[in-house]
Design an enzyme around this catalytic site. Structure first.
Site, short mmCIF file in Angstrom:
data_model
loop_
_atom_site.label_atom_id
_atom_site.label_comp_id
_atom_site.label_asym_id
_atom_site.label_seq_id
_atom_site.Cartn_x
_atom_site.Cartn_y
_atom_site.Cartn_z
N ASP A 62 0.67 8.42 24.02
CA ASP A 62 1.91 8.61 23.24
C ASP A 62 2.84 7.45 23.57
O ASP A 62 2.50 6.57 24.36
CB ASP A 62 2.56 9.96 23.57
CG ASP A 62 3.28 10.57 22.36
OD1 ASP A 62 3.97 9.81 21.65
OD2 ASP A 62 3.15 11.78 22.13
N GLY A 122 1.82 3.69 24.32
CA GLY A 122 1.63 2.72 23.25
C GLY A 122 2.09 3.29 21.92
O GLY A 122 2.70 4.36 21.85
N ASP A 123 1.78 2.57 20.87
CA ASP A 123 2.20 2.92 19.52
C ASP A 123 0.96 3.15 18.68
O ASP A 123 0.19 2.23 18.44
CB ASP A 123 3.03 1.77 18.94
CG ASP A 123 3.59 2.06 17.56
OD1 ASP A 123 3.16 3.04 16.93
OD2 ASP A 123 4.47 1.31 17.10
N PHE A 124 0.76 4.38 18.24
CA PHE A 124 -0.47 4.67 17.49
C PHE A 124 -0.51 4.02 16.11
O PHE A 124 -1.53 4.05 15.44
CB PHE A 124 -0.79 6.16 17.42
CG PHE A 124 0.31 7.08 16.95
CD1 PHE A 124 1.09 6.80 15.85
CD2 PHE A 124 0.53 8.28 17.62
CE1 PHE A 124 2.07 7.66 15.41
CE2 PHE A 124 1.52 9.16 17.19
CZ PHE A 124 2.29 8.86 16.09
N HIS A 143 0.80 15.37 10.06
CA HIS A 143 1.71 16.01 9.10
C HIS A 143 3.11 15.40 9.15
O HIS A 143 3.90 15.57 8.21
CB HIS A 143 1.77 17.52 9.34
CG HIS A 143 2.75 17.93 10.40
ND1 HIS A 143 3.70 18.89 10.18
CD2 HIS A 143 2.92 17.50 11.67
CE1 HIS A 143 4.43 19.05 11.28
NE2 HIS A 143 3.97 18.22 12.19
#
Length: 340
Positions: free
Chosen positions: A203, A229-231, A248
């Site tokens: 995350d 990190g950044d998904f 969602h």
């Protein structure tokens, strides 16, 4: 109840229109910790007021209103207040508690929904209009909001996703990345069930800092690690991926970026992908999915999706929808396989 005793449509509508008052009363009850005070049994209203720092008069009226919703019960003769059938859901730390959700929603979602008209006119999320920036950016600026959000998501995992986690099967998985895993509660619970499992809670860096303590508490920190990190940029490699109530939040375009990064990072040709999400018009509580869809309209760019919409979203990013498993709750387990 016979037809003569049934409320008229206008009365029914007045009750719906007054929903904001009930939600605010629930916020007061949650913030004051009323349910915590009553866990050991009924106490006099005056004593409850003293213990929570609230005035007896306003407190009595709030308790009376929430008694009509099954949250509390107030004995007019003795002045004793006790928990109603729903009261324990506002107590801290219990399996059925949603107290942290009540606290977080009133700080963020309630304010945002005051701008829902702007969303209907412009298509911009109401939260962005209210806060001047996307919701997650606004939350991330304040460590207290980050903690409140993580606590609310933990409550959500217990209350809403509980039955769905029982339906998640990881027998063939060796390594799992929980994409958007927040404080690690979900992967910790699953790792307890699957002793062979190794994995990573992934995350944003300021979010995943809460995970090591949770993993230690569950005794799985020797097998489950964390990564920040950044998904939208990249995710760690694994042969299986889990994303609980993540896609969602995002539009098809943004959700496609996440799925594409998972597809590229997977170190197995036929990597598994397991999503825990609602499926519109399916599951044990379809009305919850409809309300969550309204929530997404107001606070983010995402949406709840139908079965065909999930199939198309997955296919566009190189995944084959294998099956959707309903659960006793509102969530479904969506299983997919990476297509080379």
């Amino acid at each position: 109840m016979n037809a003569a005793d049934s409320p008229t449509p206008a009365i029914t509508m007045l009750r719906l229109l007054g929903g904001y008052q009930i939600s605010q009363a629930l916020f007061v009850a949650a913030r004051a910790g009323l349910a915590d005070q009553l866990l050991d049994g009924p106490i006099p209203l005056a004593e409850l007021a003293t213990a929570t720092g609230l005035r007896p008069g306003p407190l009595a009226r709030i308790v009376h209103a929430l008694a009509g919703e099954g949250v509390f019960a107030l004995d007019a003769g003795t002045g004793l207040v006790r928990l109603g059938p729903l009261g324990r859901t506002l107590a801290s730390g219990l399996p059925e508690s949603v107290r942290n959700i009540a606290l977080m929603w009133m700080d963020s979602h309630y304010r945002a929904f005051g701008e829902l008209w702007g969303t209907a006119e412009t298509g911009r999320p109401a939260a962005e209009i209210a806060f001047g920036e996307p919701l997650f950016d606004w939350i991330g600026q304040d460590p207290a909001r980050v903690r409140a959000f993580s606590a609310a998501m933990t409550d959500f995992a217990r209350a809403i996703r509980h039955h769905s986690l029982d339906a998640v099967e990881l027998d063939g998985a060796r390594t799992v990345v929980d994409v958007g895993g927040a404080d690690g509660t979900v992967l910790a619970v699953l790792a307890e069930r699957y002793p062979h499992l190794r994995g990573t809670v992934f995350d944003l860096p300021h979010v995943v800092t809460a995970a090591p303590e949770v993993l230690r508490a569950h005794g799985v920190d020797d097998r489950i690690t964390t990564a920040g990190g950044d998904f939208f940029v990249e995710v760690p490699p694994a042969d299986s991926y889990l994303a609980c109530f993540i896609l969602h939040d995002w539009s098809d375009e943004k959700a496609g970026l996440i799925l594409g990064n998972i597809h590229r990072a997977a170190d197995a040709t036929d990597a598994r992908l397991i999503l825990v999400e609602t499926v519109l018009d399916e599951g044990a509580a379809p009305e919850v999915a409809s309300l969550l869809d309204l929530t997404m309209l107001g606070v983010l760019t995402g949406r709840e999706r139908t079965r065909p919409e999930w199939r198309d979203l997955l296919a566009a990013s190189g995944f084959r929808l294998d099956r959707i498993r309903t659960t006793p709750g509102p969530m479904c387990v969506i299983e997919a396989t990476r297509v080379p």
